[in-house]
Motif scaffolding. Structure first.
Motif, PDB file in Angstrom:
ATOM      1  N   GLU A  15       0.847  -1.186   0.000  1.00 33.28           N
ATOM      2  CA  GLU A  15       0.000   0.000   0.000  1.00 33.28           C
ATOM      3  C   GLU A  15       0.890   1.247   0.000  1.00 33.28           C
ATOM      4  O   GLU A  15       1.793   1.373   0.824  1.00 33.28           O
ATOM      5  CB  GLU A  15      -0.913   0.003   1.231  1.00 33.28           C
ATOM      6  N   ARG A 222      -1.053  -3.372  -7.612  1.00 30.99           N
ATOM      7  CA  ARG A 222      -2.217  -2.767  -6.974  1.00 30.99           C
ATOM      8  C   ARG A 222      -2.932  -1.807  -7.922  1.00 30.99           C
ATOM      9  O   ARG A 222      -3.459  -0.780  -7.510  1.00 30.99           O
ATOM     10  CB  ARG A 222      -1.810  -2.048  -5.675  1.00 30.99           C
ATOM     11  N   GLY A 259       0.131   1.371  -7.369  1.00 27.65           N
ATOM     12  CA  GLY A 259      -1.254   1.391  -7.813  1.00 27.65           C
ATOM     13  C   GLY A 259      -1.389   2.089  -9.148  1.00 27.65           C
ATOM     14  O   GLY A 259      -0.441   2.138  -9.945  1.00 27.65           O
TER      15      GLY A 259
END
Length: 281
Positions: A15, A222, A259
């Motif tokens: 993350e 991601r 991401g």
């Protein structure tokens, strides 16, 4: 010959992963800045009623500009912005000055805006479609604006189209439709998952004769819907990458932990251009 890669620990979580830019993505001492000119294109026959900005970046040179290779960047300002993640003009200046790529002009093309429309943005109409309109628009309308001012090689092996997200599949489609002009496509986090009618490329690559094309793809662990059963950006990029190598294409797929962000693609851009503009093996 094997190339040693320095050890870097793998992050425990993915993350918020970002990548640090290398030296070629910043202004380097002794490297002169090139010239960037801005133009407006509002007479499109392919996309009637649209208007857009186009920037042309020409690296520094002595005397008349040499005959140039060409890189077209989708999402113009995002890829030109020297304070952004990609910094295309800075990268071109550094690579040309160092002799890593031939003298190369960058063309940064904004998506169209439909003048007076309730929903004026024409980006997805242009970028996500599986047809030859965008390639035709670039070849017949945008590139002539450049060649009217500068000498550009006619060698399609020195023409590259580059983009990210929807601009990534637009780059892929432009090369696929016009291999007579663009022989390399650099595609970051391509939005194959949201193409109308679905992603055509895994099946198309498997059943079509191989075209004289090279593809540099980047995907993210991601990316959007990375763990979803449908409209999965990561999965569709992996499918396209696998289909390319199974079909015998000269292709590279770089997988990162980020991401849906231009960060990793921007970090990779210098090496992607070195690869795309390298002489054929």
């Amino acid at each position: 010959m094997s190339v040693p890669v320095p050890f870097r620990p793998l992050p425990r979580g993915t993350e918020g992963v970002t990548y640090e830019h290398g030296p070629d993505s910043s202004r380097l001492p002794g490297v002169p800045a090139g010239e960037t000119i801005e133009m407006l294109w509002a007479q499109s026959a392919v996309y009637p009623g649209t208007s857009r900005r186009v920037w042309v970046h020409v690296p520094a040179h002595e005397g008349s500009a040499p005959v140039a290779a060409l890189v077209v960047f989708n999402d113009g300002w995002w890829y030109l912005d020297p304070a952004g993640e990609v910094r295309g003009a800075v990268v071109l200046d550094n690579l040309v000055h160092q002799g890593d790529i031939p003298f190369t002009i960058g063309v940064f093309v904004e998506p169209g805006v439909v003048v007076g429309a309730e929903q004026p943005k024409n980006r997805n109409v242009e970028y996500d479609a599986f047809d030859d309109r965008y390639a035709t628009f670039l070849v017949d309308e945008i590139v002539p604006m450049v060649t009217a001012r500068y000498a550009v090689t006619d060698d399609p092996g020195r023409w590259v189209v580059c983009g990210g997200s929807s601009g990534g599949n637009a780059a892929f489609t432009a090369a696929w439709m016009r291999p007579d002009r663009f022989r390399s496509a650099v595609c970051f986090l391509s939005s194959f998952a949201q193409m109308p009618g679905g992603n055509p490329y895994p099946d198309l690559l498997a059943r079509s004769a191989r075209k004289p094309l090279r593809f540099f793809l980047q995907a993210g662990h991601r990316d959007l819907n990375w763990n979803a059963p449908a409209r999965n950006w990561l999965a569709e990029n992996l499918r396209v990458g696998a289909a390319l190598v199974e079909a015998g294409y000269d292709a590279r797929l770089v997988l990162g932990d980020g991401g849906h962000s231009p960060n990793h693609g921007g970090v990779l851009l210098p090496d992607a251009l070195r690869w795309a503009l390298a002489p054929p093996a």
